[in-house]
Write a protein that holds these residues in place. Structure first.
Motif, PDB file in Angstrom:
ATOM      1  N   GLU A 105       0.830  -1.203   0.000  1.00 37.18           N
ATOM      2  CA  GLU A 105       0.000   0.000   0.000  1.00 37.18           C
ATOM      3  C   GLU A 105       0.869   1.259   0.000  1.00 37.18           C
ATOM      4  O   GLU A 105       0.635   2.181  -0.777  1.00 37.18           O
ATOM      5  CB  GLU A 105      -0.913  -0.006   1.226  1.00 37.18           C
ATOM      6  CG  GLU A 105      -1.930  -1.132   1.203  1.00 37.18           C
ATOM      7  CD  GLU A 105      -2.545  -1.405   2.560  1.00 37.18           C
ATOM      8  OE1 GLU A 105      -2.186  -0.735   3.552  1.00 37.18           O
ATOM      9  OE2 GLU A 105      -3.393  -2.307   2.635  1.00 37.18           O
ATOM     10  N   ARG A 108       2.859   1.714  -3.353  1.00 38.25           N
ATOM     11  CA  ARG A 108       2.024   2.258  -4.416  1.00 38.25           C
ATOM     12  C   ARG A 108       1.718   3.742  -4.175  1.00 38.25           C
ATOM     13  O   ARG A 108       1.724   4.545  -5.112  1.00 38.25           O
ATOM     14  CB  ARG A 108       0.754   1.429  -4.580  1.00 38.25           C
ATOM     15  CG  ARG A 108       1.022   0.102  -5.289  1.00 38.25           C
ATOM     16  CD  ARG A 108      -0.219  -0.736  -5.474  1.00 38.25           C
ATOM     17  NE  ARG A 108      -0.614  -1.411  -4.242  1.00 38.25           N
ATOM     18  CZ  ARG A 108      -0.022  -2.507  -3.766  1.00 38.25           C
ATOM     19  NH1 ARG A 108       0.990  -3.047  -4.410  1.00 38.25           N
ATOM     20  NH2 ARG A 108      -0.450  -3.060  -2.656  1.00 38.25           N
ATOM     21  N   TYR A 109       1.468   4.109  -2.931  1.00 35.68           N
ATOM     22  CA  TYR A 109       1.204   5.521  -2.623  1.00 35.68           C
ATOM     23  C   TYR A 109       2.415   6.396  -2.956  1.00 35.68           C
ATOM     24  O   TYR A 109       2.292   7.426  -3.614  1.00 35.68           O
ATOM     25  CB  TYR A 109       0.817   5.691  -1.144  1.00 35.68           C
ATOM     26  CG  TYR A 109       0.764   7.134  -0.746  1.00 35.68           C
ATOM     27  CD1 TYR A 109      -0.303   7.939  -1.123  1.00 35.68           C
ATOM     28  CD2 TYR A 109       1.816   7.712  -0.040  1.00 35.68           C
ATOM     29  CE1 TYR A 109      -0.328   9.286  -0.797  1.00 35.68           C
ATOM     30  CE2 TYR A 109       1.795   9.057   0.293  1.00 35.68           C
ATOM     31  CZ  TYR A 109       0.721   9.843  -0.089  1.00 35.68           C
ATOM     32  OH  TYR A 109       0.710  11.167   0.232  1.00 35.68           O
ATOM     33  N   SER A 111       4.903   5.675  -4.936  1.00 32.99           N
ATOM     34  CA  SER A 111       5.107   5.637  -6.389  1.00 32.99           C
ATOM     35  C   SER A 111       4.151   6.592  -7.088  1.00 32.99           C
ATOM     36  O   SER A 111       4.542   7.305  -8.023  1.00 32.99           O
ATOM     37  CB  SER A 111       4.876   4.223  -6.929  1.00 32.99           C
ATOM     38  OG  SER A 111       5.843   3.344  -6.443  1.00 32.99           O
ATOM     39  N   TYR A 112       2.916   6.619  -6.644  1.00 30.09           N
ATOM     40  CA  TYR A 112       1.922   7.512  -7.222  1.00 30.09           C
ATOM     41  C   TYR A 112       2.326   8.969  -7.004  1.00 30.09           C
ATOM     42  O   TYR A 112       2.338   9.776  -7.934  1.00 30.09           O
ATOM     43  CB  TYR A 112       0.550   7.251  -6.589  1.00 30.09           C
ATOM     44  CG  TYR A 112      -0.504   8.240  -6.996  1.00 30.09           C
ATOM     45  CD1 TYR A 112      -1.161   8.115  -8.218  1.00 30.09           C
ATOM     46  CD2 TYR A 112      -0.837   9.306  -6.177  1.00 30.09           C
ATOM     47  CE1 TYR A 112      -2.118   9.027  -8.611  1.00 30.09           C
ATOM     48  CE2 TYR A 112      -1.791  10.231  -6.557  1.00 30.09           C
ATOM     49  CZ  TYR A 112      -2.430  10.094  -7.774  1.00 30.09           C
ATOM     50  OH  TYR A 112      -3.366  11.003  -8.155  1.00 30.09           O
ATOM     51  N   GLY A 117       2.792   8.422 -10.983  1.00 29.47           N
ATOM     52  CA  GLY A 117       1.395   8.822 -11.011  1.00 29.47           C
ATOM     53  C   GLY A 117       0.462   7.620 -11.000  1.00 29.47           C
ATOM     54  O   GLY A 117       0.719   6.620 -10.326  1.00 29.47           O
ATOM     55  N   SER A 118      -0.591   7.702 -11.788  1.00 28.53           N
ATOM     56  CA  SER A 118      -1.629   6.660 -11.742  1.00 28.53           C
ATOM     57  C   SER A 118      -1.144   5.298 -12.228  1.00 28.53           C
ATOM     58  O   SER A 118      -1.786   4.283 -11.949  1.00 28.53           O
ATOM     59  CB  SER A 118      -2.851   7.102 -12.543  1.00 28.53           C
ATOM     60  OG  SER A 118      -2.499   7.324 -13.899  1.00 28.53           O
ATOM     61  N   LYS A 119      -0.009   5.232 -12.895  1.00 31.43           N
ATOM     62  CA  LYS A 119       0.544   3.931 -13.301  1.00 31.43           C
ATOM     63  C   LYS A 119       0.895   3.065 -12.088  1.00 31.43           C
ATOM     64  O   LYS A 119       1.062   1.863 -12.215  1.00 31.43           O
ATOM     65  CB  LYS A 119       1.780   4.114 -14.170  1.00 31.43           C
ATOM     66  CG  LYS A 119       1.479   4.683 -15.531  1.00 31.43           C
ATOM     67  CD  LYS A 119       2.748   4.897 -16.322  1.00 31.43           C
ATOM     68  CE  LYS A 119       2.402   5.627 -17.608  1.00 31.43           C
ATOM     69  NZ  LYS A 119       3.595   6.132 -18.267  1.00 31.43           N
ATOM     70  N   ALA A 120       1.003   3.685 -10.911  1.00 31.42           N
ATOM     71  CA  ALA A 120       1.319   2.937  -9.691  1.00 31.42           C
ATOM     72  C   ALA A 120       0.284   1.860  -9.402  1.00 31.42           C
ATOM     73  O   ALA A 120       0.588   0.861  -8.760  1.00 31.42           O
ATOM     74  CB  ALA A 120       1.431   3.887  -8.493  1.00 31.42           C
ATOM     75  N   LEU A 121      -0.924   2.019  -9.899  1.00 33.26           N
ATOM     76  CA  LEU A 121      -1.943   1.016  -9.623  1.00 33.26           C
ATOM     77  C   LEU A 121      -1.644  -0.324 -10.284  1.00 33.26           C
ATOM     78  O   LEU A 121      -2.195  -1.347  -9.900  1.00 33.26           O
ATOM     79  CB  LEU A 121      -3.341   1.531  -9.973  1.00 33.26           C
ATOM     80  CG  LEU A 121      -3.836   1.376 -11.390  1.00 33.26           C
ATOM     81  CD1 LEU A 121      -4.771   0.164 -11.446  1.00 33.26           C
ATOM     82  CD2 LEU A 121      -4.629   2.601 -11.799  1.00 33.26           C
TER      83      LEU A 121
END
Length: 168
Positions: A105, A108-109, A111-112, A117-121
């Protein structure tokens, strides 16, 4: 290459696995970064290996290390995305005696917020306890490995180890 763990309890014995169909010793920059970071912190590299994105190859490496009392930490880089060939997470998750959900978690946060950005998902980076060992599964990119090591793994590694090895 196998090195025995030192008697210094603040030095950990680390195994590094690069999961990739294309990487070699010469261009395994993510694996090299993990090894160098661990060694700079005073830890010992017990073993390092490169294997293809293949469940059986990953299992073979991880099983050999999980069974060694002298191994404290396993760090895997690669195979954590969502493509068909990315099977690292499915392969290692059954080894976890306790999953460290916060690791993925937070990774990803961060990384975002700081990197992609949104590619972290798309990242499925994970970590967990395997008995008294800790296993980290990081993405394959050097930038992601550096982010994970600098912001999460290295600041908490000794605390995680201490928690996993303390007996009441």
């Amino acid at each position: 290459m196998h090195k025995e763990r030192t008697d210094d309890p603040r030095r950990l014995s680390v195994c590094v696995l690069t999961v990739s169909d294309t990487r070699t010793e010469e261009d395994d920059n993510s694996g090299r970064l993990i090894r160098e970071t661990m060694e700079e912190a005073g830890h010992t590299i017990y073993s390092r290996q490169i294997c293809p994105d293949d469940k059986n190859a990953i299992l073979k490496a991880v099983e050999s290390w999980v069974g060694k009392k002298t191994v404290d930490v396993i760090v895997i880089t690669g195979g954590t995305g969502i493509s068909y060939r990315d099977v690292t997470i499915e392969t290692i998750r059954p080894f976890f005696t306790k999953e460290l959900n916060g690791f993925g978690e937070l990774f990803r946060y961060i990384s975002y917020a700081e990197d992609v950005g949104s590619k972290a998902l798309l990242s499925r980076a994970a970590a967990g306890a395997v008995g008294e060992k800790v296993l980290f599964a990081l993405p394959g990119s050097v930038k992601a490995v550096r982010l994970a090591l600098d912001r999460l793994v290295m600041p908490e590694l000794m605390h995680i180890h201490d928690e996993l090895t303390k007996h009441l």
